[in-house]
Design an enzyme around this catalytic site. Structure first.
Site, PDB file in Angstrom:
ATOM      1  N   THR A  52       0.803  -1.215   0.000  1.00 29.74           N
ATOM      2  CA  THR A  52       0.000   0.000   0.000  1.00 29.74           C
ATOM      3  C   THR A  52       0.843   1.277   0.000  1.00 29.74           C
ATOM      4  O   THR A  52       0.293   2.369  -0.002  1.00 29.74           O
ATOM      5  CB  THR A  52      -0.927   0.024   1.235  1.00 29.74           C
ATOM      6  OG1 THR A  52      -0.115  -0.103   2.407  1.00 29.74           O
ATOM      7  CG2 THR A  52      -1.943  -1.107   1.181  1.00 29.74           C
ATOM      8  N   CYS A  53       2.158   1.131  -0.011  1.00 27.58           N
ATOM      9  CA  CYS A  53       3.074   2.275   0.060  1.00 27.58           C
ATOM     10  C   CYS A  53       3.323   2.830  -1.348  1.00 27.58           C
ATOM     11  O   CYS A  53       3.793   2.107  -2.232  1.00 27.58           O
ATOM     12  CB  CYS A  53       4.380   1.829   0.709  1.00 27.58           C
ATOM     13  SG  CYS A  53       5.688   3.067   0.674  1.00 27.58           S
ATOM     14  N   ASP A  54       3.029   4.097  -1.559  1.00 32.94           N
ATOM     15  CA  ASP A  54       3.224   4.720  -2.872  1.00 32.94           C
ATOM     16  C   ASP A  54       4.691   4.690  -3.303  1.00 32.94           C
ATOM     17  O   ASP A  54       4.992   4.469  -4.475  1.00 32.94           O
ATOM     18  CB  ASP A  54       2.731   6.165  -2.863  1.00 32.94           C
ATOM     19  CG  ASP A  54       1.215   6.266  -2.808  1.00 32.94           C
ATOM     20  OD1 ASP A  54       0.537   5.284  -3.182  1.00 32.94           O
ATOM     21  OD2 ASP A  54       0.707   7.319  -2.386  1.00 32.94           O
TER      22      ASP A  54
END
Length: 105
Positions: A8-10
């Site tokens: 979920t980390c950009d």
């Protein structure tokens, strides 16, 4: 090449897009092998901990005082991301220095 991060980390997504051959490991579900974590701590020291994260802000002083490897074992999202391992060499974060070290832009 292995990339340790959060799905979920950009920033991890940007790194994966640039490094399509990297094998992705989600630190929440897959964890980080102990030897890689120890090597990362030896190389990056306290910079391995993301002290700006909401997880860190939720810890009390006694928890924050614990050894970094114990903290990361209990709270893998405390690790600064991404952690990239290529041929035994480690890179932390997705800075211009990391990209240059990996030979990508």
């Amino acid at each position: 090449m292995r990339l340790f991060g959060l799905k979920t980390c950009d920033t991890c997504r940007k790194a994966l897009k640039t490094l399509p051959d990297a094998k992705f490991f989600d630190v929440r579900s897959d964890g980080v092998p102990g030897n890689v974590l120890q090597q990362a701590l030896d190389r990056f020291g306290e910079a391995l901990l993301n002290t700006r994260s909401t997880t860190w802000r939720g810890l009390d002083d006694a928890q924050r005082a614990r050894p970094p490897l114990e903290l990361l074992a209990d709270h893998p999202t405390l690790m600064k991301r991404p952690l990239i391992e290529r041929d035994g060499e480690l890179f932390l974060g997705w800075s211009p220095q990391t990209r240059a070290g990996l030979g990508v832009e």
